[in-house]
Motif scaffolding. Structure first.
Motif, PDB file in Angstrom:
ATOM      1  N   PHE A  41       0.834  -1.207   0.000  1.00 52.74           N
ATOM      2  CA  PHE A  41       0.000   0.000   0.000  1.00 52.74           C
ATOM      3  C   PHE A  41       0.870   1.258   0.000  1.00 52.74           C
ATOM      4  CE2 PHE A  41      -2.181   3.367   2.400  1.00 52.74           C
ATOM      5  CZ  PHE A  41      -3.277   3.567   1.590  1.00 52.74           C
ATOM      6  N   ILE A  42       1.816   1.326   0.925  1.00 48.43           N
ATOM      7  CA  ILE A  42       2.684   2.495   1.029  1.00 48.43           C
ATOM      8  C   ILE A  42       3.623   2.572  -0.176  1.00 48.43           C
ATOM      9  CG2 ILE A  42       4.519   3.599   2.372  1.00 48.43           C
ATOM     10  CD1 ILE A  42       1.767   3.912   3.670  1.00 48.43           C
ATOM     11  N   LEU A  43       4.168   1.435  -0.601  1.00 40.68           N
ATOM     12  CA  LEU A  43       5.062   1.431  -1.767  1.00 40.68           C
ATOM     13  C   LEU A  43       4.351   1.910  -3.020  1.00 40.68           C
ATOM     14  CD1 LEU A  43       7.011  -1.878  -1.169  1.00 40.68           C
ATOM     15  CD2 LEU A  43       7.917   0.455  -1.027  1.00 40.68           C
ATOM     16  N   ASN A  44       3.134   1.484  -3.199  1.00 46.12           N
ATOM     17  CA  ASN A  44       2.366   1.907  -4.366  1.00 46.12           C
ATOM     18  C   ASN A  44       2.148   3.420  -4.330  1.00 46.12           C
ATOM     19  OD1 ASN A  44       0.981   1.061  -6.773  1.00 46.12           O
ATOM     20  ND2 ASN A  44      -0.916   1.533  -5.713  1.00 46.12           N
ATOM     21  N   TRP A  45       1.857   3.936  -3.143  1.00 46.44           N
ATOM     22  CA  TRP A  45       1.617   5.363  -2.967  1.00 46.44           C
ATOM     23  C   TRP A  45       2.896   6.167  -3.207  1.00 46.44           C
ATOM     24  CZ3 TRP A  45      -1.069   7.326   2.147  1.00 46.44           C
ATOM     25  CH2 TRP A  45      -1.283   8.699   2.069  1.00 46.44           C
ATOM     26  N   VAL A  46       3.980   5.801  -2.514  1.00 48.98           N
ATOM     27  CA  VAL A  46       5.232   6.551  -2.652  1.00 48.98           C
ATOM     28  C   VAL A  46       5.806   6.367  -4.057  1.00 48.98           C
ATOM     29  CG1 VAL A  46       6.946   4.860  -1.841  1.00 48.98           C
ATOM     30  CG2 VAL A  46       7.273   7.266  -1.342  1.00 48.98           C
ATOM     31  N   GLY A  47       5.463   5.256  -4.702  1.00 50.60           N
ATOM     32  CA  GLY A  47       5.925   5.003  -6.057  1.00 50.60           C
ATOM     33  C   GLY A  47       5.403   5.995  -7.074  1.00 50.60           C
TER      34      GLY A  47
END
Length: 163
Positions: free
Chosen positions: A70-76
């Protein structure tokens, strides 16, 4: 500095507060208390690009260690991840028992073998299997792979429960 209450947080992030908050300090407080999504939201609002990028990279590193898709997708969205980083996130999430996160990260890594393994673990139907109405569907069902109980094959008690 304590994390703001929900109303103050909403004002800081989504309206024009009377006094502009220090988004870096606020994000750091959220990060230290384990609220990565709130920290990320604050860090995205840091005006100085160098500081913003540094803080976003920090969140990305934490999320990679946690296998947090979830966070990786967002920060990505701001700092794209390589296929190797997505693969690493998938393996980390899998090792931590976060199978759904592992599955989503494996998809982003385009690792078909891992995607298939995790899809099976999650009970997600094989998308390559014939679909109802498609040629070969009846043969697929008769093979036992896509077995569906026949209508009326299950008993129904007086309350209408199937069992």
């Amino acid at each position: 500095m304590a994390n703001p209450n929900a109303l103050d947080r909403r004002e800081y992030l989504y309206s024009k507060p009377k006094k502009k908050p220090d988004f870096e300090a606020l994000g750091t407080n959220y990060q230290e208390s384990g609220n990565l999504s709130d920290a990320l939201e604050c860090y995205e609002r840091i005006e100085e690009e160098g500081k913003r990028t540094l803080r976003l990279k920090g969140i990305r590193e934490i999320a990679l260690k946690q296998g947090n898709h979830f966070i990786l997708n967002w920060v990505g969205n701001s700092l794209p991840l390589s296929q190797e980083e997505w693969h690493s996130a998938a393996l980390t999430a899998k090792s931590l028992g976060k199978i759904h996160y592992a599955y989503k990260s494996a998809q982003r890594a385009e690792d078909e073998a891992l995607v298939n393994e995790l899809r099976e673990a999650l009970g997600i139907p094989d998308p390559s299997a014939p679909q109802p109405g498609a040629e070969g569907f009846v043969d697929y069902l008769q093979s036992g792979e896509g077995a569906i109980p026949e209508a009326g094959a299950e008993e129904v008690d007086e309350q209408g429960a199937v069992g």
